[in-house]
Design an enzyme around this catalytic site. Structure first.
Site, short mmCIF file in Angstrom:
data_model
loop_
_atom_site.label_atom_id
_atom_site.label_comp_id
_atom_site.label_asym_id
_atom_site.label_seq_id
_atom_site.Cartn_x
_atom_site.Cartn_y
_atom_site.Cartn_z
N TYR A 29 -7.81 12.40 -46.15
CA TYR A 29 -8.04 11.85 -44.73
C TYR A 29 -9.36 11.91 -44.31
CZ TYR A 29 -3.22 11.79 -43.66
OH TYR A 29 -1.96 11.54 -43.86
N GLU A 83 3.12 16.53 -42.87
CA GLU A 83 3.16 16.58 -44.38
C GLU A 83 3.21 18.15 -44.87
OE1 GLU A 83 -0.06 13.94 -45.22
OE2 GLU A 83 0.99 12.36 -43.98
#
Length: 390
Positions: A98, A140
């Site tokens: 990310y 996640e």
């Protein structure tokens, strides 16, 4: 929670940013792959980059998330993000990635919005990005923790390869090592990773079509896309005895615990419903079940025998079939809910081509099914969300 400082800035700039996302996202991917080409090998889909679908899906998810925050700044729309997170976990997306996305995405934003962007606007959109990223990371991590192992890819051996319909194939695999196997849920999918003829590794998600509760088998059914990259390799090159790499299962198109069920599918979209039907039949379900399916013709129905046998095994289930090519005994043309006796308090599960799903969802709402009880699965990048956000 979106801060009071950022909310008016996001609300004011959302139309402009949304209108330019079509330029921002290709710029972002171009930058990222130029700097980090290894991300295209076994992670991002080259085909979806080339046809623009991944860019549209990313733009739609950003715009959709920002719009949801503007409407409800105190609530993270986790339901919307769940579908993304499930796909991420079958690709092995990690928290550090990310940061990579942030770097190149905001370089692209700075370039494409150079005429209007200020430090305050950049700060507000940075807040939106990290609210979205951190929410996905949290979901996640939870999904990864539910797996029976801590591996991303596991070797599975093909033990059967059976034609299914006119252009589909069912693959049956068994574990090729002693890695603990995660038990799947009906409606879930796995990623399959293959080497293409040019050596590039590519992944695709395929819904499990049967035996989801097994720890000794994985069964998935795929339709050959002659213009694609992965399914032709699966169909033409992978043979019985070969080893392929599979992810753990994921996916949120799973059955709730009670009440009537309506499964509305078209084409290869029948695969998650087929696994659900198989599980319901095996468990002696007594819920009212409507199975609605649409095909071009009878021969094209990939899982015809499996689904009809399972419907016959469930006393409370019934099946209706629509065929574009008229065949005696079946509905003609495209699927329609008009005239059907929709059970009260039913949950609907929809899967198939995007225009089909949109049409059936609209008909279902008109028939009185609440939108919160209509669930869907998009094969590939979620262009439904992209279209909604646009």
């Amino acid at each position: 929670m979106l801060s009071e400082k950022s909310r008016p800035l996001i609300e004011a700039t959302l139309p402009l940013v949304g209108s330019r996302l079509g330029a921002i996202t290709p710029n972002f991917y171009s930058r990222m792959f130029a700097a980090r080409p290894e991300l295209l090998d076994g992670l991002f889909s080259r085909a979806n980059q080339n046809n623009g679908e991944q860019q549209k899906a990313l733009a739609g998810s950003i715009a959709g998330f920002a719009s949801a925050l503007v409407a409800n700044p105190d609530i993270i729309p986790e339901t919307m993000l769940s579908r993304i997170a499930h796909k991420h976990t079958t690709l092995g997306i990690t928290e550090d990635q990310y940061e990579i996305v942030y770097k190149y995405l905001f370089e692209a934003i700075a370039e494409e919005l150079s005429d209007v962007i200020t430090a305050e606007i950049a700060e507000a959109w940075t807040e939106v990005y990290w609210l979205m990223a951190n929410a996905l990371i949290k979901i996640e991590k939870g999904l990864y923790s539910q797996q029976a192992n801590d591996k991303m890819w596991m070797p599975w051996r093909v033990i059967e390869k059976n034609a299914a319909g006119t252009d589909s194939m069912t693959f049956v695999l068994e574990p090729a090592d002693d890695t603990p196997v995660t038990v799947a849920r009906p409606g879930q999918f796995v990623s399959v990773k293959l080497a293409l003829p040019d050596g590039l590794l590519q992944c695709r998600q395929y819904s499990l079509s049967a035996d989801v509760d097994s720890t000794s088998r994985r069964v998935f059914t795929t339709k050959r896309d002659d213009g694609g990259e992965v399914s032709p390799v699966l169909h033409n090159n992978v043979q019985v005895g070969d080893i392929v790499e599979l992810s753990n299962p994921a996916g949120d198109l799973t059955l709730d615990g009670e009440g009537p069920i309506i499964m509305a599918t078209a084409g290869i979209g029948c695969t998650p419903s087929a696994s659900a039907l198989r599980a319901l039949a095996a468990n002696g379900a007594d819920r009212e079940i409507m199975v609605l399916h649409a095909e071009k013709n009878l021969a094209a129905w990939a899982l015809r025998d499996q689904m009809t046998n399972d419907v016959d095994a469930i006393d409370s289930a019934n099946l209706q079939l629509w065929l574009e090519e008229p065949t005696e005994g079946f509905n003609k043309g495209f699927m329609s809910l008009e005239g059907l006796d929709i059970p009260e308090n039913a949950s609907m599960y929809v899967c198939g081509p995007l225009p089909f799903m949109k049409a059936i969802r609209n008909q279902a709402i008109d028939a009185g099914i609440p939108s919160t009880k209509i669930h869907y699965e998009v094969f590939g990048p979620d262009l439904w969300l992209a279209g909604t956000a646009a």
